[in-house]
Structure formats: C-alpha cells, structure tokens
Design an enzyme around this catalytic site. Sequence first.
Site, PDB file in Angstrom:
ATOM      1  N   LYS A  22      -5.850  13.528  -1.171  1.00 43.69           N
ATOM      2  CA  LYS A  22      -4.980  12.554  -0.500  1.00 43.69           C
ATOM      3  C   LYS A  22      -3.741  12.269  -1.337  1.00 43.69           C
ATOM      4  O   LYS A  22      -2.614  12.275  -0.831  1.00 43.69           O
ATOM      5  CB  LYS A  22      -5.741  11.250  -0.259  1.00 43.69           C
ATOM      6  CG  LYS A  22      -4.868  10.102   0.279  1.00 43.69           C
ATOM      7  CD  LYS A  22      -5.654   8.817   0.417  1.00 43.69           C
ATOM      8  CE  LYS A  22      -5.590   7.946  -0.811  1.00 43.69           C
ATOM      9  NZ  LYS A  22      -4.381   7.096  -0.852  1.00 43.69           N
ATOM     10  N   ASN A  23      -3.944  12.012  -2.626  1.00 46.34           N
ATOM     11  CA  ASN A  23      -2.831  11.587  -3.479  1.00 46.34           C
ATOM     12  C   ASN A  23      -1.871  12.721  -3.818  1.00 46.34           C
ATOM     13  O   ASN A  23      -0.794  12.480  -4.368  1.00 46.34           O
ATOM     14  CB  ASN A  23      -3.365  10.940  -4.763  1.00 46.34           C
ATOM     15  CG  ASN A  23      -4.021   9.601  -4.485  1.00 46.34           C
ATOM     16  OD1 ASN A  23      -3.766   8.970  -3.463  1.00 46.34           O
ATOM     17  ND2 ASN A  23      -4.887   9.159  -5.381  1.00 46.34           N
ATOM     18  N   CYS A 116      -0.578  -5.621  -1.747  1.00 46.88           N
ATOM     19  CA  CYS A 116      -1.661  -4.638  -1.725  1.00 46.88           C
ATOM     20  C   CYS A 116      -2.925  -5.340  -2.202  1.00 46.88           C
ATOM     21  O   CYS A 116      -2.885  -6.140  -3.130  1.00 46.88           O
ATOM     22  CB  CYS A 116      -1.328  -3.461  -2.632  1.00 46.88           C
ATOM     23  SG  CYS A 116      -2.602  -2.199  -2.653  1.00 46.88           S
ATOM     24  N   ARG A 121       2.145  -3.335  -6.925  1.00 47.66           N
ATOM     25  CA  ARG A 121       2.599  -2.024  -7.400  1.00 47.66           C
ATOM     26  C   ARG A 121       4.120  -2.015  -7.234  1.00 47.66           C
ATOM     27  O   ARG A 121       4.629  -1.555  -6.223  1.00 47.66           O
ATOM     28  CB  ARG A 121       1.974  -0.894  -6.579  1.00 47.66           C
ATOM     29  CG  ARG A 121       0.462  -0.941  -6.504  1.00 47.66           C
ATOM     30  CD  ARG A 121      -0.056   0.390  -5.982  1.00 47.66           C
ATOM     31  NE  ARG A 121      -1.352   0.221  -5.343  1.00 47.66           N
ATOM     32  CZ  ARG A 121      -2.071   1.219  -4.875  1.00 47.66           C
ATOM     33  NH1 ARG A 121      -1.637   2.450  -4.963  1.00 47.66           N
ATOM     34  NH2 ARG A 121      -3.228   1.023  -4.298  1.00 47.66           N
ATOM     35  N   ASP A 304      -9.080   4.986  -9.994  1.00 50.63           N
ATOM     36  CA  ASP A 304      -9.654   5.274  -8.677  1.00 50.63           C
ATOM     37  C   ASP A 304     -11.141   5.616  -8.737  1.00 50.63           C
ATOM     38  O   ASP A 304     -11.775   5.779  -7.691  1.00 50.63           O
ATOM     39  CB  ASP A 304      -8.897   6.429  -8.010  1.00 50.63           C
ATOM     40  CG  ASP A 304      -7.618   5.958  -7.321  1.00 50.63           C
ATOM     41  OD1 ASP A 304      -7.382   4.731  -7.269  1.00 50.63           O
ATOM     42  OD2 ASP A 304      -6.842   6.812  -6.848  1.00 50.63           O
ATOM     43  N   ARG A 396      -9.194   5.995   5.211  1.00 48.82           N
ATOM     44  CA  ARG A 396      -7.862   6.251   4.662  1.00 48.82           C
ATOM     45  C   ARG A 396      -7.889   7.392   3.646  1.00 48.82           C
ATOM     46  O   ARG A 396      -6.891   8.103   3.499  1.00 48.82           O
ATOM     47  CB  ARG A 396      -7.312   4.990   3.971  1.00 48.82           C
ATOM     48  CG  ARG A 396      -6.832   3.893   4.892  1.00 48.82           C
ATOM     49  CD  ARG A 396      -6.201   2.767   4.092  1.00 48.82           C
ATOM     50  NE  ARG A 396      -5.288   3.329   3.102  1.00 48.82           N
ATOM     51  CZ  ARG A 396      -5.193   2.916   1.836  1.00 48.82           C
ATOM     52  NH1 ARG A 396      -5.956   1.950   1.385  1.00 48.82           N
ATOM     53  NH2 ARG A 396      -4.332   3.478   1.010  1.00 48.82           N
TER      54      ARG A 396
END
Length: 416
Positions: A22-23, A116, A121, A304, A396
């Site tokens: 994803k990132n 968030c 961030r 993460d 997500r």
Amino acid sequence: MDKLLITGGRRLNGEIVISGAKNAALPILCAGLLTKETLVLNNVPALNDVATMLKLLRQMGLQATFEGDVLSLNGSVVDKLEAPYDLVKTMRASILVLGPLLARFGEAKVSLPGGCAIGSRPVDQHIKGLQAMGAEIHIEAGYIHAKAKKLKGARIVTDMITVTGTENLLMAATLAEGETVLENAAREPEVTDLANLLIAMGAQISGVGTDRLIIQGVESLHGATHTVIADRIETATFLCAVAAVGGDITLKNTRSDILDVALDKLRDAGVVLTTGPDWIRAQMGARPKAVSFRTTEYPGFPTDMQAQFMALNCIAQGTSRVTETIFENRFMHVQEMNRLGAQIEIDGHTAIVNGVDKLVGAPVMATDLRASASLVIAALAAEGDTLIDRIYHLDRGYDKMEAKLSGVGAQIQRVK
C-alpha cells in the site's frame, strides 16, 4: 457497517500470497501525473486507499484502467489541478499530488489533510522544500495554493525524517531545473520503490536507498512498466499471527531483506524462520516469549508493526516494554486489547505489557488501520468469539485479509 467475527484458538497452516505494498502503491500512482505517457503497474493491491487515490486522480483527468492487479495510467489529458477536501480528508496520502502537479503544470491547489487518528502528520516539510525550489505557496480556506513557472533545483534539509515529504519532493525534483539534493531523506523500501519507478521513467537520481538523494532535473519523463514491491507490513502481520497462535505457514511473493528488524524480533519470540528469494516460512510450536522494542524510522523497527507485536506480547511469557516514538496517539488499541483480558499499562510513550496465559473473546472496536490488524491477531489467539467493529480501517490497507487467513485455517468471517 461490516464486522469480523473470529473464533480463536486455531493454528495456522498453509500458504498465503502477499499483495503489493500500500505505502509503495500510493506515491507510485501519483507519479502518473508526471508524464503524458502511459505507466503500466503490476502487483497493485485491491485496497480502499488505492480506490480513493484513483478516484482523486481520475477527477483530475488521469486515465486509469484496472485489470486484476495490473493498472494502466495515462496522464495525457490531466486538466484539473485540484485535490478537493472531500477526497483528501479520507486519506492523508492525497498530499502526494502536490509535488507532481507543481513540477509538470506549474500550479496546484490541494486541501490540507486535516487530523489523523494516530496523531498529527504535518505537511510543513513538504511546503518548506517546495518553497526552497522556488514555489510561491500560500494557505487559504484550508487549501494549499502553489505556483511556480519552473521549479529550480535546491539543497533541502528537512527538520525530521518524513516519508511522504521525501516522496513529494523527490517527484517534484525530477522535472526541476538543475540539481536537487534531499538531505535527511527517508530510506523506507517504499521510497526506494518510487525512486526506481522514476528512474525507469527517465529521471536521474543517485543515492537511492540512502538518506541523501541527488536528483538532476530532466525536461520530461516518459512511460514505463513497474512492479510494486511486496507489502512488508502485511507480511510481518501474518508472521505475528502465526507467532501468536502457532502453526506452520509459508508466505509467497514477499521479501525478507526489507524486514530484518521485525524478523529478528520474531526469532527472539521463538518463531523458527527460513527464507528464500521470494518466500518466508514461519514455524511456531510453543508459547511466544515477550519482546521489547522501540519504533523508529527505517531501517529501525516500523511504527506500522507496533500494534501487531503488542498483540503477540499480550499472550507471551514475560513482560515487555513497547516505546512509540513516531506518532503520539498510537496506543488506542490498548484499551480494546485489555477488554480481551490483556494486561497493558501506558506510561507516556511506553506501554508495559504483562503477558497472560490466555485472552478471552469479546466485542471490540478498531480505531485505525494497524490497530485493526492487531485486534485480528489478538482475536485469533483468544478463547471463544471476538466481534471486531469498524473494519473499514482494515480494508484501507489489507487486501482480503479474512480470505487469506481462512485459507490457512483461521475461523474468521465478515458479517454485515
């Protein structure tokens, strides 16, 4: 709203194919704005965040077609240089359109991302870097308005290591006039993956994988074909799951060389790991041992993975200390884990986890993406049934997680 119903206590055995990261995929999609030619991207994960980014890019005029995990992007008719709030508010990575739009079209209007759940961030480093490259930027009514006839190369030293900041400035620098040097650059594998794509598009970048990136601007970029790297966070999440419940699983289409710290901690917990060029096998036959760690930027322990390792520590032998240094609100999963019988206390930025013999299923609520994954792991290890609410967070960033876990023996189902 969908929920996950998990009956715990089952060992995991079999194979899981890991999806694209994803990132890595999100900034790579934004790179489609840098050229009028076609990008063909392989191994793109089917995630809600990817769908949101595509919705944003399509409304700017970028053409995108998805077939399986292959995505074709064409930026020849991009005509709307704005990222509206209603799309940006759902996904902070939307800020990554700012650099490409400014570099190729000379202007951009991008909504500020807002709050968030896991903490602030700030985008000030993105703005500071673009201003150093000659952009005129002002913020009005919640939007970043940026203009530059032609970005100029500059030496940029960010105040902190920022992954999205590095990615935004890297993309902008590829089309800037002259040389740009990014000091204190993020070294995450996902940044390296973006840089490799940009090089395939004709960018001139040296220092890839280090904290000093040197970019010689070029007049234009062309099309390319690229395969998105394996998702190291998804990989480590499934490894934590087998560590918590026991079993023998092999993860395919993944890489061990970008997971050194997490794999070391799993070995400390008692997992037997064997690795190949694109696979990792994990065998676990005993109760895990507690492992302490401190999150930090790559190549350190990833923030993460903090929540997933904490789930493992909840049923481990011994006491562990988990220190979070990246995000200030990233312990919101703690009270939910304690509902399952975990013994976790918070002391500032550190959680003290006293391992217990067993967890017991209960209704819990996901608060963010990685917290969702940690609750899945805890539920797999718990006795009885656990119902996890708000799993839209999970969707997500994890591609068909319940299907992949069901395939290796977990009793897990999505309920409406």
